[in-house]
Design an enzyme around this catalytic site. Structure first.
Site, mmCIF file in Angstrom:
data_model
loop_
_atom_site.group_PDB
_atom_site.id
_atom_site.type_symbol
_atom_site.label_atom_id
_atom_site.label_comp_id
_atom_site.label_asym_id
_atom_site.label_seq_id
_atom_site.Cartn_x
_atom_site.Cartn_y
_atom_site.Cartn_z
ATOM 1 N N ASP A 67 0.819 -1.210 0.000
ATOM 2 C CA ASP A 67 0.000 0.000 0.000
ATOM 3 C C ASP A 67 0.854 1.261 0.000
ATOM 4 O OD1 ASP A 67 0.903 -0.533 2.569
ATOM 5 O OD2 ASP A 67 -1.063 -0.989 3.372
ATOM 6 N N ASN A 136 -7.572 -2.863 14.167
ATOM 7 C CA ASN A 136 -8.960 -3.136 13.776
ATOM 8 C C ASN A 136 -9.050 -4.324 12.818
ATOM 9 O OD1 ASN A 136 -8.015 -2.121 11.374
ATOM 10 N ND2 ASN A 136 -9.422 -0.387 11.254
ATOM 11 N N HIS A 138 -7.293 -4.819 10.042
ATOM 12 C CA HIS A 138 -7.016 -4.616 8.611
ATOM 13 C C HIS A 138 -5.739 -5.321 8.177
ATOM 14 C CE1 HIS A 138 -4.821 -0.543 9.561
ATOM 15 N NE2 HIS A 138 -3.915 -1.476 9.365
ATOM 16 N N GLU A 143 -9.714 -2.066 5.177
ATOM 17 C CA GLU A 143 -10.338 -1.771 6.463
ATOM 18 C C GLU A 143 -11.570 -2.672 6.663
ATOM 19 O OE1 GLU A 143 -8.680 -0.027 8.436
ATOM 20 O OE2 GLU A 143 -8.371 2.056 7.856
HETATM 21 C C1 F6R Z 1 1.281 -1.334 6.090
HETATM 22 C C2 F6R Z 1 0.139 -2.217 6.228
HETATM 23 C C3 F6R Z 1 -0.667 -2.249 7.472
HETATM 24 C C4 F6R Z 1 0.172 -2.549 8.717
HETATM 25 C C5 F6R Z 1 -0.707 -2.527 9.953
HETATM 26 C C6 F6R Z 1 0.082 -2.729 11.221
HETATM 27 O O1 F6R Z 1 1.910 -1.543 4.831
HETATM 28 O O2 F6R Z 1 -0.159 -2.867 5.298
HETATM 29 O O3 F6R Z 1 -1.668 -3.240 7.328
HETATM 30 O O4 F6R Z 1 0.773 -3.800 8.593
HETATM 31 O O5 F6R Z 1 -1.364 -1.286 10.020
HETATM 32 O O6 F6R Z 1 0.880 -1.608 11.440
HETATM 33 P P1 F6R Z 1 1.879 -1.539 12.699
HETATM 34 O O7 F6R Z 1 2.911 -2.573 12.461
HETATM 35 O O8 F6R Z 1 2.436 -0.135 12.646
HETATM 36 O O9 F6R Z 1 1.054 -1.806 13.898
#
Ligand code: F6R
Length: 243
Positions: A67, A136, A138, A143
């Site tokens: 992303d 959450n 994702h 989301e």
């Molecule tokens: C980022 C991504 C997100 C993160 C997720 C966890 O490329 O795809 O799904 O893996 O938000 O983020 P952290 O590791 O910062 O808790």
């Protein structure tokens, strides 16, 4: 899906890095799907250390990040392109032209998302997709409410995701939308490796591992894939144990 549970976050991150190293030693031309976020930082540090000690090369590797934020340039420190360069690409022997991150500055993000999906397809299959998980539930920026059929697209971020990612932007506003691989895109990977560490991930991990797809926890879609490995630290696993 029985998760692998390790004592702490550094051990869990090392285990993930070792799996990536094993894939690249076996297939140097592998296509990797990469994730960003705080959870991944020690993984990339371990990969850089492995490269510097001659244990792995990225010279033939292709990568696709999950992303990118929409509306910030690639040299913005909060962009995922800049993050990947800083944490991994600038320190290893990867060809930058073979590293892909969605174009967050495209005039038409919908078209840029479709073009990214096509690029992934043209590269063949992603051999190993690395995933973190949001509080959450994702994965990528899919989301809650995302469908199993979703492909790479332009999405609006939920307020809890904006809050969780604020630290990466200091006092500036977190971009409100992003381009993300879809759930169906992620599920086309040959194998998937999920890393979750820390207390804040307990509830998302529990829901994801509970069985069946619930759109309120996009990570539960992974139950429909035949080759998924979950690596957790003890803190993230606490409530997964009671499933
Ligand atoms: C980022 C991504 C997100 C993160 C997720 C966890 O490329 O795809 O799904 O893996 O938000 O983020 P952290 O590791 O910062 O808790």
């Amino acid at each position: 899906m029985t998760p692998i549970i390790l004592a702490d976050a550094p051990q869990a991150a090392n285990a993930v890095a070792e799996r990536i190293i094993a894939v690249l030693r076996d297939k140097p031309e592998a296509v990797l799907g990469l994730a960003t976020g705080a959870t991944m930082e020690p993984v990339y540090a371990a990969l850089v250390a492995a490269y510097l000690s001659g244990r792995v090369s990225f010279s033939r590797t292709t990568t696709f990040n999950l992303d990118e934020y929409v509306g910030i340039p690639p040299d913005h420190p909060g962009s995922y392109r800049a993050t990947m360069n800083r944490l991994l690409f600038d320190h290893v022997d990867i060809e930058l032209s073979r590293t892909h991150v969605p174009d967050g500055m495209a005039a038409n993000p919908e078209e840029a998302a479709e073009a990214y999906e096509l690029q992934i397809r043209q590269a063949g299959c992603i051999d190993l997709q690395l995933l973190g998980i949001g509080r959450n539930g994702h994965i990528g920026f899919n989301e809650p409410g995302s469908t199993l059929q979703s492909r790479t697209r332009h999405v609006v971020l939920h307020s809890e995701t904006l809050a969780a990612n604020q630290d990466f932007f200091e006092d500036a506003e977190v971009p409100r939308s992003a381009i993300t691989m879809g759930i169906a895109t992620i599920l086309t990977a040959r194998s998937i490796l999920v890393l979750a560490t820390g207390n804040a991930k307990q509830s998302a991990v529990r829901q994801a591992l509970a069985g069946g797809y619930h759109s309120d926890c996009p990570a539960s879609a992974l139950a429909g894939h035949t080759d998924v490995t979950w690596i957790l630290d003890d803190a993230a696993a606490q409530s997964a144990r009671v499933v």
